[in-house]
Design a protein around this motif. Structure first.
Motif, PDB file in Angstrom:
ATOM      1  N   VAL A 169       1.419  -1.322   0.056  1.00 22.91           N
ATOM      2  CA  VAL A 169      -0.383   0.157  -0.222  1.00 22.91           C
ATOM      3  C   VAL A 169       1.214   1.561   0.299  1.00 22.91           C
ATOM      4  O   VAL A 169       1.950   0.981   0.859  1.00 22.91           O
ATOM      5  CB  VAL A 169      -0.912  -0.002   0.910  1.00 22.91           C
ATOM      6  N   PHE A 170       0.318   1.585  -1.089  1.00 20.65           N
ATOM      7  CA  PHE A 170       1.370   3.290  -0.748  1.00 20.65           C
ATOM      8  C   PHE A 170       0.917   4.963  -1.330  1.00 20.65           C
ATOM      9  O   PHE A 170      -0.474   4.422  -2.061  1.00 20.65           O
ATOM     10  CB  PHE A 170       2.705   2.938  -2.211  1.00 20.65           C
ATOM     11  N   GLU A 171       1.485   5.795  -0.765  1.00 22.27           N
ATOM     12  CA  GLU A 171       0.264   7.087  -0.426  1.00 22.27           C
ATOM     13  C   GLU A 171       1.128   7.715  -2.328  1.00 22.27           C
ATOM     14  O   GLU A 171       2.363   8.220  -1.688  1.00 22.27           O
ATOM     15  CB  GLU A 171       1.290   7.553   0.809  1.00 22.27           C
ATOM     16  N   ASP A 172       0.484   8.128  -2.614  1.00 21.07           N
ATOM     17  CA  ASP A 172       0.694   8.671  -4.244  1.00 21.07           C
ATOM     18  C   ASP A 172       0.353  10.413  -4.137  1.00 21.07           C
ATOM     19  O   ASP A 172      -0.963  10.795  -3.907  1.00 21.07           O
ATOM     20  CB  ASP A 172      -0.054   8.395  -5.500  1.00 21.07           C
ATOM     21  N   ARG A 173       0.734  10.909  -3.326  1.00 20.43           N
ATOM     22  CA  ARG A 173      -0.005  12.812  -2.779  1.00 20.43           C
ATOM     23  C   ARG A 173      -0.278  13.346  -4.267  1.00 20.43           C
ATOM     24  O   ARG A 173      -1.538  13.451  -4.007  1.00 20.43           O
ATOM     25  CB  ARG A 173       1.052  13.702  -2.809  1.00 20.43           C
ATOM     26  N   PRO A 174      -0.402  13.105  -5.450  1.00 22.49           N
ATOM     27  CA  PRO A 174      -1.317  13.569  -6.633  1.00 22.49           C
ATOM     28  C   PRO A 174      -2.467  13.412  -6.769  1.00 22.49           C
ATOM     29  O   PRO A 174      -3.682  13.462  -7.572  1.00 22.49           O
ATOM     30  CB  PRO A 174      -0.304  13.899  -7.358  1.00 22.49           C
ATOM     31  N   ASN A 175      -2.360  11.732  -6.252  1.00 26.79           N
ATOM     32  CA  ASN A 175      -3.550  10.567  -6.564  1.00 26.79           C
ATOM     33  C   ASN A 175      -4.347   9.900  -5.345  1.00 26.79           C
ATOM     34  O   ASN A 175      -5.548   9.793  -5.391  1.00 26.79           O
ATOM     35  CB  ASN A 175      -3.668   9.765  -7.947  1.00 26.79           C
ATOM     36  N   GLY A 176      -3.639   9.604  -4.564  1.00 22.56           N
ATOM     37  CA  GLY A 176      -4.622   9.207  -3.263  1.00 22.56           C
ATOM     38  C   GLY A 176      -4.183   8.053  -3.027  1.00 22.56           C
ATOM     39  O   GLY A 176      -2.373   8.191  -2.871  1.00 22.56           O
ATOM     40  N   PHE A 177      -3.945   6.426  -2.492  1.00 23.41           N
ATOM     41  CA  PHE A 177      -3.570   5.898  -2.273  1.00 23.41           C
ATOM     42  C   PHE A 177      -3.638   4.241  -2.596  1.00 23.41           C
ATOM     43  O   PHE A 177      -4.487   4.611  -3.269  1.00 23.41           O
ATOM     44  CB  PHE A 177      -2.582   6.138  -0.368  1.00 23.41           C
ATOM     45  N   HIS A 178      -2.231   4.037  -3.336  1.00 23.55           N
ATOM     46  CA  HIS A 178      -2.930   2.503  -3.926  1.00 23.55           C
ATOM     47  C   HIS A 178      -2.362   1.107  -2.947  1.00 23.55           C
ATOM     48  O   HIS A 178      -1.757   0.836  -2.271  1.00 23.55           O
ATOM     49  CB  HIS A 178      -1.315   2.673  -4.801  1.00 23.55           C
ATOM     50  N   ILE A 179      -3.545  -0.029  -3.780  1.00 23.74           N
ATOM     51  CA  ILE A 179      -2.617  -1.113  -3.540  1.00 23.74           C
ATOM     52  C   ILE A 179      -2.546  -1.652  -4.357  1.00 23.74           C
ATOM     53  O   ILE A 179      -3.167  -1.911  -5.651  1.00 23.74           O
ATOM     54  CB  ILE A 179      -4.565  -1.606  -2.691  1.00 23.74           C
ATOM     55  N   ALA A 180      -1.487  -1.992  -3.905  1.00 23.62           N
ATOM     56  CA  ALA A 180      -0.515  -2.553  -5.577  1.00 23.62           C
ATOM     57  C   ALA A 180       0.040  -3.979  -5.602  1.00 23.62           C
ATOM     58  O   ALA A 180       0.207  -4.318  -4.273  1.00 23.62           O
ATOM     59  CB  ALA A 180       0.792  -2.586  -6.362  1.00 23.62           C
ATOM     60  N   LYS A 181      -0.223  -5.312  -5.908  1.00 24.30           N
ATOM     61  CA  LYS A 181       0.575  -6.648  -5.819  1.00 24.30           C
ATOM     62  C   LYS A 181       1.926  -6.821  -6.268  1.00 24.30           C
ATOM     63  O   LYS A 181       2.212  -5.569  -7.389  1.00 24.30           O
ATOM     64  CB  LYS A 181      -0.409  -7.778  -6.964  1.00 24.30           C
ATOM     65  N   LEU A 182       2.953  -7.100  -5.190  1.00 23.49           N
ATOM     66  CA  LEU A 182       3.931  -7.041  -5.829  1.00 23.49           C
ATOM     67  C   LEU A 182       4.458  -8.506  -6.594  1.00 23.49           C
ATOM     68  O   LEU A 182       3.459  -9.891  -6.825  1.00 23.49           O
ATOM     69  CB  LEU A 182       4.694  -7.685  -5.195  1.00 23.49           C
ATOM     70  N   SER A 183       5.021  -8.284  -7.746  1.00 28.07           N
ATOM     71  CA  SER A 183       5.570  -9.039  -8.222  1.00 28.07           C
ATOM     72  C   SER A 183       5.963 -10.896  -8.017  1.00 28.07           C
ATOM     73  O   SER A 183       6.637 -10.644  -6.782  1.00 28.07           O
ATOM     74  CB  SER A 183       6.878  -9.165  -8.975  1.00 28.07           C
TER      75      SER A 183
END
Length: 318
Positions: A169-183
């Motif tokens: 889970v990472f915070e992307d200040r311009p857009n919001g926060f992402h939930i992303a799958k690792l490789s």
């Protein structure tokens, strides 16, 4: 005689701390306050490993440190050392930042992969860094930094689903926060599952009885605020509106979310009580949540204990 006295003192400390005291000093096996701020936990066999920002006094300011502690019961923690000691890896300059370390075990490579927020003093670098080790308690070697899927990344959180799939889970200040799958090898970020368009950081997720719960903190820096939660049937969403996890005037009892830890049917809220002028004294607020059927509530903090074999917990006042 001195050795006997030391042993008796350690036994007394262990006995007095056979519980979790939210917000209080938390001594390790050496009697020192645990230094694992902004941290994360993984379980390997019957042992929990807690990693976090090492903030003790007297550290060499040219380096950043990640500490590691081990426990079999979540209440007593053994200091395993500073498993990462890193000098400025990307020529970021004075006061560069390493925050919120999280470790994953990759069964494919048999490597322990550490993610952390890596940044410059002005927070414009906005990347994740990766370090790896052959053992859970290090030492970890720096590999690289990158922007996940090309997006800015500041606060990070980790989530491992019930099927073992690993996410960040990472915070992307311009857009919001992402939930992303690792490789598959955990060395990069493969797929964006959701972009939650809300000004949130300190992201934490748990999968509980068929529903995903996501917690986040508002963007108020070191100052506590009313943390919020939302739910979704899948990580792709749709996510509900965010609601308070506690009475808003309590400002999450002075803490900020960092992780949700599931132990059988109990879900533990892990939060940091930041003290920016005395970071080494920053405390931890761990408390079992009232959770289920789309609702989540953080009770008033009080001393408690847990049986990790069953997940059963109880307040010490009961």
């Amino acid at each position: 005689m001195k050795h006997i006295f030391t042993c008796l003192l350690l036994i007394l400390v262990a006995t007095l701390h056979a519980q979790i005291n939210p917000g209080a000093p938390w001594p390790d096996n050496n009697g020192n306050h645990i230094q694992a701020h902004g941290g994360g936990i993984i379980k390997i066999k019957d042992t929990y490993y807690w990693y976090g920002e090492e903030r003790r006094q007297g550290l060499d300011t040219a380096f950043r440190y990640v500490s590691c502690y081990a426990s079999k019961d979540l209440m007593h923690w053994t200091f395993k050392g500073d498993v990462l000691k890193l000098s400025d890896p990307e020529q970021l300059g004075h006061h560069w930042v390493l925050e919120r370390p999280k470790v994953y075990y990759n069964k494919q490579s048999k490597k322990y992969v550490m993610y952390f927020h890596l940044d410059s003093r002005d927070y414009k670098f906005a990347r994740v860094g990766i370090a790896v080790s052959n053992k859970p308690d290090g030492n970890y070697s720096y590999v690289k930094s990158f922007r996940p899927l090309g997006f800015e990344s500041r606060d990070i959180g980790q989530f491992i689903d019930d099927d073992g799939t690993a996410y960040i889970v990472f915070e992307d200040r311009p857009n919001g926060f992402h939930i992303a799958k690792l490789s598959d090898d955990y060395m990069t970020v493969e797929k964006d599952m959701s972009l939650v368009k809300a000004p949130m950081e300190g992201g934490a997720i748990v999968h509980y009885k068929g529903l995903y719960y996501s917690i986040g903190s508002r963007l108020t820096g070191w100052d506590p605020n009313p943390n919020k939660y939302a739910t979704a049937p899948t990580l792709e969403g749709p996510w509900t509106e965010f609601k308070d996890i506690a009475p808003p005037e309590k400002r999450t009892y002075g803490s900020q979310s960092t992780m949700l830890l599931k132990v059988d049917t109990t879900v533990i809220f892990m939060g940091d009580i930041w003290k920016p002028r005395e970071q080494w004294n920053s405390a931890y607020l761990w408390m079992p949540l009232k959770i289920g059927e789309g609702k989540l509530f953080l009770p008033e903090p009080a001393p408690w204990k847990i049986d990790v074999k069953t997940g059963a917990w109880s307040r010490m006042t009961e």
